[in-house]
Design an enzyme around this catalytic site. Structure first.
Site, PDB file in Angstrom:
ATOM      1  N   ASP A 118       0.790  -1.228   0.000  1.00 30.58           N
ATOM      2  CA  ASP A 118       0.000   0.000   0.000  1.00 30.58           C
ATOM      3  C   ASP A 118       0.825   1.281   0.000  1.00 30.58           C
ATOM      4  O   ASP A 118       0.740   2.100  -0.918  1.00 30.58           O
ATOM      5  CB  ASP A 118      -0.978  -0.004   1.180  1.00 30.58           C
ATOM      6  CG  ASP A 118      -0.318  -0.411   2.500  1.00 30.58           C
ATOM      7  OD1 ASP A 118       0.896  -0.652   2.510  1.00 30.58           O
ATOM      8  OD2 ASP A 118      -1.036  -0.491   3.520  1.00 30.58           O
ATOM      9  N   GLU A 124      -7.530   4.285   7.411  1.00 36.88           N
ATOM     10  CA  GLU A 124      -7.422   4.418   5.950  1.00 36.88           C
ATOM     11  C   GLU A 124      -8.727   4.867   5.300  1.00 36.88           C
ATOM     12  O   GLU A 124      -8.717   5.677   4.369  1.00 36.88           O
ATOM     13  CB  GLU A 124      -6.948   3.098   5.341  1.00 36.88           C
ATOM     14  CG  GLU A 124      -5.476   2.789   5.557  1.00 36.88           C
ATOM     15  CD  GLU A 124      -5.188   2.300   6.958  1.00 36.88           C
ATOM     16  OE1 GLU A 124      -4.006   2.304   7.366  1.00 36.88           O
ATOM     17  OE2 GLU A 124      -6.147   1.912   7.664  1.00 36.88           O
ATOM     18  N   GLU A 178     -11.003  -6.781   8.403  1.00 35.74           N
ATOM     19  CA  GLU A 178      -9.667  -6.847   7.798  1.00 35.74           C
ATOM     20  C   GLU A 178      -9.731  -7.295   6.351  1.00 35.74           C
ATOM     21  O   GLU A 178      -9.049  -6.755   5.495  1.00 35.74           O
ATOM     22  CB  GLU A 178      -8.780  -7.786   8.607  1.00 35.74           C
ATOM     23  CG  GLU A 178      -7.321  -7.788   8.204  1.00 35.74           C
ATOM     24  CD  GLU A 178      -6.586  -6.511   8.583  1.00 35.74           C
ATOM     25  OE1 GLU A 178      -5.403  -6.393   8.230  1.00 35.74           O
ATOM     26  OE2 GLU A 178      -7.192  -5.639   9.228  1.00 35.74           O
TER      27      GLU A 178
END
Length: 1099
Positions: free
Chosen positions: A310, A461, A440
Site C-alpha cells: 500500500d 485508511e 480486515e
C-alpha cells in the site's frame, strides 16, 4: 450540512481524542500504548519475543505520545469556541514535548541528553524498521516542524521574518521549556539506531533492528564481514522477509531528516531502498507484496494495493510532491573522525544517479505503477474495485478486499484521478455501512468476511480517503460518511479508559488495545474533515501527510545559493498521454439534494454487492429504526417492505431529503461470458511436456510467463469474456479453470484446429498479416577473432538448387563478393550471436537455483530450451564449446501484404515439414531443428539481395539479380512502392528467381512486430490501430521498359528500420507463412495465438 452541525461534529471528535489521550497520559505514559478495557499500560511482550504483533511496534519509547503530537498541533488551530479548544491543544502539545524530553533527554551528548528512561532511544528493543520510521521518526519530525513554525498553527508564530526555519533560534514556551530542536535531535538519534538494518546486499533494509545492539541476528549481513562475529546471536535464522511497503516507504521521513540535519545518509538509503523494490517489478509492471531483503526475490506471487504494498504507491507520488521545487541533495557524507560508531551503508553501493534523486523520477514511477494497477487489478464487474492478481501474469489470485486498501482512493485524489477515487471508495463505504466497521478482509465472491479475518483495530485508511475526496469535491455526502464512522466508533468502541479496537466486527467483541494510530491518524483525519478552514486545508505548499498521518514539509532557507540543478531533459518521457498531471475541477452541486454523490446512477451498485437493500434501516444513533425488529450487523438478511421510508441508504446518517426521489441506477456491469467445452477423446495422444505438473493440467503447457500452450482440444474448457473496451472482442479469461491475466495468451497449433468448424470457435486466415521467418546461424563453439570479423562477406548469397544448406555452409568461405558494394560484418549479426551466447551463460549461472527440485528433463523442455539434450543445466555453456555445427536461430516478424491494383498474391506456403520435428511429435516437439541443416521445405528462400530504396533510374538493378535471388530486400521511402517494382528488370519465373519483395519500414511507431500483432493491434490499409500501413500499389506492375509485367511480384512490408534491414540482409534463409486467428460469432479472440507449433513466436 449546516455549519452548526459541522461544528458539533468537530467538537465530538476533539472529545473522542481527549478521552483516549488523557487516559493514556494518566494511566500508561511513559509506556507505549494503553489497554482501554483493563485500564493498564500495554508494553512489549518480554516473555514471548515472537509476538511480533506487539513487539514490532512497541519499542519502549512512549509511542502513543509521539504519534499524538501532530494531532495536538492540528487541534491547536481549531476555530475559536467556548471551550478554548485551540489554546488548550497548543498547551498540551508543548507539555507533551516537555514530557518526552524529560524521559529521553534533549538529544545532546552531555548530561542534558540523558532522560529519566534513557539517553535518547538507547533501549534494548527489537522493533520493525518500517513501523519505527513512520511512527517514531515521522512523529518526531512532524512535531518539530510544528514547533518551529514550518507547519502552521493559528496564532503561533515563533519565528520572525528574519529567522531561518532550517536554523531557528531558541523558542521560549510558557511551560518553561526552551525549544531549540530537541525533537529533531531525538529523531536523528532514533534514525541513526535504524541504520544497521540497511547493511544488506540488495539495498532494501532488513525488517527488524535492535535499537541498542543493531542487527546481530542477521548473520549474513555485510556489517559482520569485517568483525570477529562474537556479537552475532546464535539461534534459528532470523526472518529476512519484508514487504514492498516496509522496504520502500521510508523516503518522506528520511528525506526530511537528512535535509533538516544536513546528514545525507538517510535520504540516500531510503531512496535506494525504494528503487531496489521498484526495479524488481514484473515484466507487466506489477509489484509483489512480500520480498526478501537479503536475497532480493519476491516472496509469494501476489500483487495487491492493500497490505504489503500500500504505502509504496503512496510514497512514489508523495515523494514527488515533497521534493518538487527543491534542489538535488548533497550526496556526499563526510565521516566525522572523532566518532568510532559512524555507520553509512551507502558505502556498499554506487551513488544514486541524478535521475534517481529527482522528484520527476518518483512521479514517473507512480504513473507506471498506477497504469499497471488500472490494467491488471482494477475490475468494474458489479462495481469498480481492485482485485488481487498474480504478480507475473496478472491473472486473478484472490477475490477479496482488505481494509488497508481503503487508502488508495485518497491517493488517487492527490494524483487527480478523482472519478476513480469516488467510484472505488463507494464499495468501502458500503462495507462500513454493512458492518459498522471495516473487517480486515471482505470476500467479493461470498459477500462475507474472508477467512475469519473480521477485526478492525481502529484503522484510519477509510476516513483518510473520505477526507481527501471531500477536499476535492466539497460534496456534503462525505460529511455524512464521516459522521457515520464517528457514530459507529462511539457506539461500538468506547470503553472506560479509551477506545478499543474490534476483535470481531460481527459480534462486537473488543480487543484490549488502543493502537497509537487511532489518536495519530483516525481522529486527526476526522477532525480535518469537519474543519474546512483549517490552515493545513488551505496551505499552498508542497507538504504531505505520511502514511502514519504526520504532516511533513521541506522548509526553504531564507537565503541560499542554489546548487547545480537536475536537467529535466535527462528524464524519460512518459509514454502514455492519458496520465493525469492536473486536478479536475469539483463537480457542480446537484439541485435540491446538493450532493452529486447521492445522485450518482451507480451509487447502489456498491450497496448491492453488500446486500444493503436487504438490511433494516437505522435511526440517527445507528440502531434499528423504531417499529422494526432488532438486528445486528451480522443477522441474516431479510426482505424489507416496499415502502420508501424503509429503504436503507448509505451512509445510514444520510438525511432523507438528500436521497433523490426519482433516482435511477444504470445497468450493473456484468460482462457477457460464454463457456466452450470440447468433448474428451481418451484415445488422443497427449504429449508429455515440462511444467505440465506445475500447471496441474495435462493438456496445458506454460511456455513463458504470459503464454500457455494448449496441446489438444480434447476435454478443453474455455471461458470467454466479451471486452467492452475492444469493440466487443472476446478474451479467453479461463482455460481449464486456470485464470488468465489481461495480457496473458493461450497458444494453439493450427494442426489441432484444422477440423473445428463452429460459429463460436472458428479458425480464420488473416487477410492482411503474414509471418516472416528468417534463419540465422550462431557459432556456439568459439568466438570469432577480430581478424575474422573484419573479413568482408557478400550482400547476396547464391545457393544452387541441388546444394544442401550444410554444403553451402562449408563452401561459404570460398565465395567472392558478387556486388561492388560489399560490406563487412555489421553489429546486426554479430550482436545476435553475442546476445545468444550471453543468454546461455546467464542461463547456466542462474537456473540451478531457479529450477532446484524440478526434474531435469522437465526443466530443459519447459524453458523452452534450445538445447534439450544437455544433461546439466549448469553445464550448458561448457557443453556448447564442442558443438561444431552452428545453432539455428529463427526470428519471427509480422509483415503486412500490399494492396491496390498492382498487388500480387503471395507465393504458396511451404508444405508440411518433411522432418522428424513438429508440434505433435513428443520426441522432437520443436518445429525447427536446433542445429545443422534445415530442410528446404521449411526455409525455401535462401538467396537474398539487399538493394536499398531502389529508386534511382541512373543506377538500375542488374538483370542477373532477380534471376538469381529469391528475396529482394528494400528500404521504404524515396519513391512510391509502384516505382520500386518498376525498377526491377524482367526475368523468367523459376524456383531460383525472384519470389518476393520485402520492404522494411522505418520508425518505431510503425513496428509491426509479432508481439504488437498479438497484443490486439489490427493492421489495415489505413494503419488503424497504430500498426503498420499496408503498401499501396496504385498502378499495374510494369517492367523498366514500361510493359505490363506478365508475372507480378508479391510485396510485403515489415517494420523495425535499420536493425531489421541489416538482420534480414544477413539471414541464411527466409520463409513466409499465413497468419491465422480465432473468432467467435464474428468477433476475434484477442488473446489466442494460432501458430505452426513454434511456441507462439518463440522459435
Amino acid at each position: 450540512m449546516r455549519p452548526s452541525r459541522v461544528a458539533e461534529l468537530r467538537r465530538e471528535v476533539v472529545d473522542m481524542f481527549y478521552h483516549g489521550f488523557d487516559n493514556y497520559m494518566r494511566i500508561a505514559f511513559p509506556e507505549d500504548e494503553l489497554r482501554p478495557v483493563t485500564c493498564a499500560p500495554l508494553t512489549r511482550d518480554a516473555k514471548n519475543p515472537g509476538n511480533v504483533e506487539v513487539n514490532d511496534v512497541l519499542g519502549n519509547y512512549s509511542l502513543t505520545l509521539i504519534d499524538s503530537l501532530s494531532t495536538l498541533a492540528i487541534f491547536a488551530s481549531a476555530p475559536p469556541d467556548d471551550r478554548a479548544t485551540g489554546p488548550k491543544a497548543l498547551r498540551d502539545f508543548q507539555d507533551g514535548v516537555a514530557a518526552l524530553v524529560e524521559q529521553y533527554g534533549d538529544g545532546r551528548p552531555g548530561p542534558s541528553g540523558h532522560g529519566l528512561r534513557a539517553r535518547g532511544f538507547d533501549v534494548d528493543s527489537k522493533v520493525q524498521v518500517f513501523e519505527t520510521v513512520i511512527r517514531g521518526v515521522g512523529g518526531l519530525l512532524s512535531a518539530h516542524l510544528f514547533a518551529v513554525g514550518a507547519l502552521p498553527i493559528s496564532g503561533y508564530e515563533p519565528l520572525g521574518p528574519e529567522h531561518d526555519p532550517l536554523s531557528p533560534p531558541p523558542i521560549h514556551w510558557p511551560n518553561g521549556l526552551t525549544y531549540d530542536g530537541q525533537l529533531l535531535r531525538l529523531a536523528l538519534d532514533l534514525g541513526t539506531r535504524i541504520l544497521p538494518a540497511f547493511y544488506t546486499k540488495t539495498g532494501m533494509p532488513y525488517p527488524r533492528v535492535n535499537l541498542r545492539h543493531g542487527i546481530p541476528f542477521y548473520k549474513n549481513s555485510p556489517l559482520h564481514e569485517s568483525s570477529s562475529g562474537d556479537h552475532i546471536v546464535d539461534g534459528p535464522p532470523e526472518i529476512t522477509e519484508t514487504c514492498s511497503a516496509g522496504a520502500g516507504s521510508l523516503v518522506l521521513e528520511f528525506t526530511v531528516l537528512s535535509r533538516l540535519t544536513g546528514d545525507p545518509r538517510f535520504e540516500q538509503l531510503a531512496k535506494r531502498a525504494f528503487w531496489a523494490v521498484w526495479y524488481r517489478k514484473s515484466h507487466i509492471g506489477l509489484l509483489g507484496a512480500g520480498v526478501d531483503a537479503e536475497q532480493g526475490h519476491w516472496v509469494g506471487p501476489y500483487s495487491v494495493v492493500g497490505a504489503g504494498a500500500d504505502s509504496f504507491f503512496e510514497y512514489a507520488l508523495k515523494s514527488h510532491i515533497l521534493l518538487s521545487g527543491h534542489e538535488l541533495p548533497n550526496r556526499t557524507a563526510v565521516e566525522p573522525k572523532p566518532k568510532d560508531d559512524w555507520l553509512d551503508p551507502n558505502t556498499l553501493f554506487a551513488p544514486l544517479t541524478e535521475v534517481e534523486n529527482s522528484p520527476d523520477a518518483f512521479l514517473q514511477a507512480w504513473h507506471h505503477a498506477h497504469a499497471a494497477i488500472k490494467r491488471h487489478l482494477y475490475s468494474d464487474r458489479d462495481h469498480p474495485h481492485y482485485e488481487n492478481v498474480n504478480l507475473w501474469t496478472g491473472s486473478l489470485a484472490t477475490n477479496w478486499v482488505d481494509s488497508l486498501g481503503a487508502f488508495y482512493a485518497g491517493l488517487l485524489v492527490l494524483a487527480g484521478e478523482v472519478e476513480e477515487a469516488i467510484e472505488t471508495s463507494l464499495l468501502y463505504t458500503a462495507i462500513w455501512a454493512r458492518y459498522a466497521a471495516l473487517p480486515e478482509r471482505w470476500s467479493i465472491t461470498h459477500k462475507d468476511i474472508e477467512g475469519g479475518l473480521g477485526w478492525w483495530p481502529l484503522r484510519p485508511e477509510f476516513i483518510e480517503s473520505t477526507y481527501y475526496i471531500y477536499q476535492a469535491t466539497k460534496d456534503p455526502w462525505y460529511l455524512y460518511v464521516g459522521e457515520m464512522v464517528m457514530r459507529d466508533i462511539q457506539r461500538r468502541c468506547t470503553s472506560q479508559c479509551g477506545w478499543a479496537g474490534l476483535q470481531n466486527v460481527l459480534t462486537g467483541e473488543k480487543s484490549d488495545r488502543m493502537e497509537s494510530f487511532f489518536l495519530g491518524e483516525t481522529t486527526q483525519y476526522l477532525y480535518l474533515l469537519f474543519d474546512e478552514s483549517h490552515p493545513l486545508n488551505k496551505l499552498d505548499a508542497g507538504f504531505v501527510f505520511t502514511t502514519e498521518g504526520h504532516p511533513l514539509i521541506l522548509p526553504k532557507a531564507k537565503s541560499s545559493v542554489r546548487s547545480r540543478t537536475f536537467d529535466q531533459k535527462e528524464l524519460i518521457v512518459y509514454h502514455d498521454p492519458s496520465y493525469t498531471n492536473t486536478c479536475p475541477s469539483p463537480p457542480s452541486a446537484t439541485p435540491l439534494t446538493g450532493s452529486v454523490i447521492a445522485a450518482r446512477d451507480d451509487i447502489y451498485h456498491a450497496a448491492k454487492m453488500l446486500d444493503l437493500h436487504l438490511l433494516k434501516p437505522k435511526n440517527r444513533l445507528g440502531l434499528p429504526a423504531e417499529g422494526t425488529k432488532p438486528f445486528g450487523q451480522h443477522t441474516p438478511p431479510w426482505r424489507l417492505e416496499s415502502d420508501l421510508q424503509k429503504l436503507t441508504p448509505f451512509p445510514w446518517t444520510l438525511p432523507p431529503e438528500m436521497v433523490p426521489q426519482n433516482g435511477t441506477c444504470r445497468k450493473i456491469n456484468q460482462p457477457v461470458e460464454m463457456l466452450l467445452e470440447f468433448s474428451s477423446n481418451a484415445q488422443e495422444l497427449i504429449g508429455v511436456s515440462a511444467f505440465n505438473y506445475l500447471m496441474g493440467i495435462q493438456n496445458l503447457e506454460r511456455l513463458t510467463m504470459d503464454r500457455i500452450r494448449v496441446q489438444t482440444l480434447s476435454g478443453l474448457k474455455l471461458t470467454m469474456r466479451q471486452e467492452e473496451d475492444t469493440d466487443g472482442e472476446w478474451r479467453v479469461s479461463k482455460v481449464n479453470g486456470v485464470q488468465l491475466g489481461r495480457d496473458e495468451f493461450i497458444v494453439m497449433s493450427r494442426a489441432i484446429l484444422g477440423e473445428v468448424s463452429d460459429p463460436r470457435f472458428n479458425l480464420v486466415r488473416d487477410p492482411v498479416n503474414v509471418k516472416l521467418v528468417h534463419l540465422h546461424h550462431v557459432d556456439l563453439g568459439q568466438n570469432k577473432t577480430d581478424k575474422e570479423m573484419e573479413q568482408p562477406r557478400p550482400e547476396s548469397i547464391n545457393t544452387d538448387d541441388d546444394v544442401s544448406q550444410e554444403e553451402q555452409e562449408d563452401e561459404e568461405s570460398e565465395q567472392q563478393p558478387e556486388t561492388a558494394n560489399a560490406t563487412s560484418e555489421e553489429p546486426a549479426s554479430s550482436s545476435l550471436g553475442s546476445y545468444v551466447k550471453s543468454l546461455l551463460a546467464n542461463l547456466a549461472a542462474s537456473l540451478d537455483d531457479l529450477l532446484d527440485g524440478i526434474p531435469l528433463e522437465a526443466a530443459v523442455t519447459a524453458l523452452p530450451s534450445i538445447l534439450p539434450s544437455i544433461p546439466s543445466i549448469s553445464s550448458i555453456h561448457a557443453a556448447t564449446r564442442g558443438i561444431k555445427r552452428p545453432l539455428n536461430v529463427f526470428l519471427n516478424s509480422t509483415a503486412v501484404t500490399a494492396t491496390g491494383i498492382g498487388a500480387a498474391p503471395l507465393p504458396p506456403s511451404p508444405p508440411p515439414p518433411s522432418s522428424p520435428y513438429g508440434p505433435n511429435n513428443p520426441t522432437h516437439s520443436r518445429l525447427y531443428p536446433p542445429f545443422g541443416p534445415v530442410p528446404r521445405d521449411m526455409i525455401p528462400y535462401t538467396t537474398i539481395y539487399a538493394a536499398g530504396q531502389l529508386c534511382s533510374v541512373e543506377h538500375p538493378l542488374e538483370d542477373s539479380i532477380p534471376r538469381n535471388h529469391q528475396i529482394l530486400l528494400l528500404r521504404r521511402g524515396g519513391c512510391s512502392f509502384s516505382e520500386k517494382l518498376s525498377n526491377i528488370p524482367a526475368f523468367p519465373p523459376s524456383p531460383s528467381s525472384l519470389q518476393l519483395v520485402v520492404v522494411v519500414s522505418d520508425g518505431e511507431d510503425e513496428d509491426a512486430s509479432y508481439t504488437a500483432y498479438y497484443s490486439g493491434q489490427t493492421f489495415s490499409s489505413q494503419g488503424v490501430g497504430g500498426g503498420l500501413a499496408r503498401p499501396l500499389l496504385d498502378q499495374v506492375q510494369k517492367t523498366p521498359g514500361g510493359l505490363v509485367r506478365r508475372n507480378p511480384i508479391p510485396m510485403i512490408m515489415v517494420g523495425g528500420g535499420e536493425m531489421t534491414y541489416e538482420t534480414l540482409k544477413r539471414a541464411k534463409g527466409v520463409a513466409v507463412g499465413r497468419r491465422w486467428f480465432l473468432e467467435s460469432q464474428g468477433r476475434r479472440l484477442r488473446n489466442v495465438i494460432v501458430d505452426e507449433g513454434d511456441a507462439g513466436g518463440v522459435a
